[in-house]
Motif scaffolding. Sequence first.
Motif, PDB file in Angstrom:
ATOM      1  N   VAL A 116       0.960  -0.610  -0.277  1.00 14.68           N
ATOM      2  CA  VAL A 116      -0.385  -0.020  -0.156  1.00 14.68           C
ATOM      3  C   VAL A 116       1.066   1.132   0.141  1.00 14.68           C
ATOM      4  N   ALA A 158      -3.378   0.872  -3.914  1.00 13.33           N
ATOM      5  CA  ALA A 158      -3.293  -0.964  -3.298  1.00 13.33           C
ATOM      6  C   ALA A 158      -2.579  -1.476  -5.182  1.00 13.33           C
ATOM      7  N   LEU A 204      -8.325  -3.782   2.512  1.00 18.04           N
ATOM      8  CA  LEU A 204      -7.683  -2.363   3.084  1.00 18.04           C
ATOM      9  C   LEU A 204      -9.286  -1.818   3.213  1.00 18.04           C
ATOM     10  N   ILE A 246      -9.268   4.455  -1.678  1.00 19.82           N
ATOM     11  CA  ILE A 246      -8.816   3.380  -1.883  1.00 19.82           C
ATOM     12  C   ILE A 246      -8.777   3.316  -3.692  1.00 19.82           C
TER      13      ILE A 246
END
Length: 164
Positions: A58, A72, A81, A104
Amino acid sequence: MARSPSFSRPSNLRSLQPAVDVLNRADAFAALRAGVEQIAALQGDLRQLLPDYLASSVEPGFIKGGVLALFAGHNALAARLRHLEPRLLADLQQRGWTVNALKIQVRPQAMKEPPPVKQARMTPVAVEALYALSESLAPSPLQAALARMSARHRRNQDRGGSGG
């Protein structure tokens, strides 16, 4: 082709300042330097807060409008995550980061070299025991697999070990 004197190497290399000193003096690079320092600090905190398998895959992005972008390595890590998002957000806020949300995203990382293929080595006694076991079993997939394995190890020993 001759080099032009304007491109020749300076005779006194010690008089040149390292690039870091130039960047530290130039105000134009202050924002860049601050951003790099922020990402480095954020990455350090993420390594402490995330499990090892996530921390290594990450990468943090910039914080923009209270939203921190996290990248990611692949979809499965991004999904994991997202499960950790509420706790991670609270932990980051507790450490003083002004973050209200996480964004994310998946950013595939370069493929790492695959580990070398392991080659099992067996002693001659072990190969004979494996062969004897395969001979003692009734015909079955297990018996066939053991016979192939013992034959393969016998061939490997004949090629490598005997000097005849």
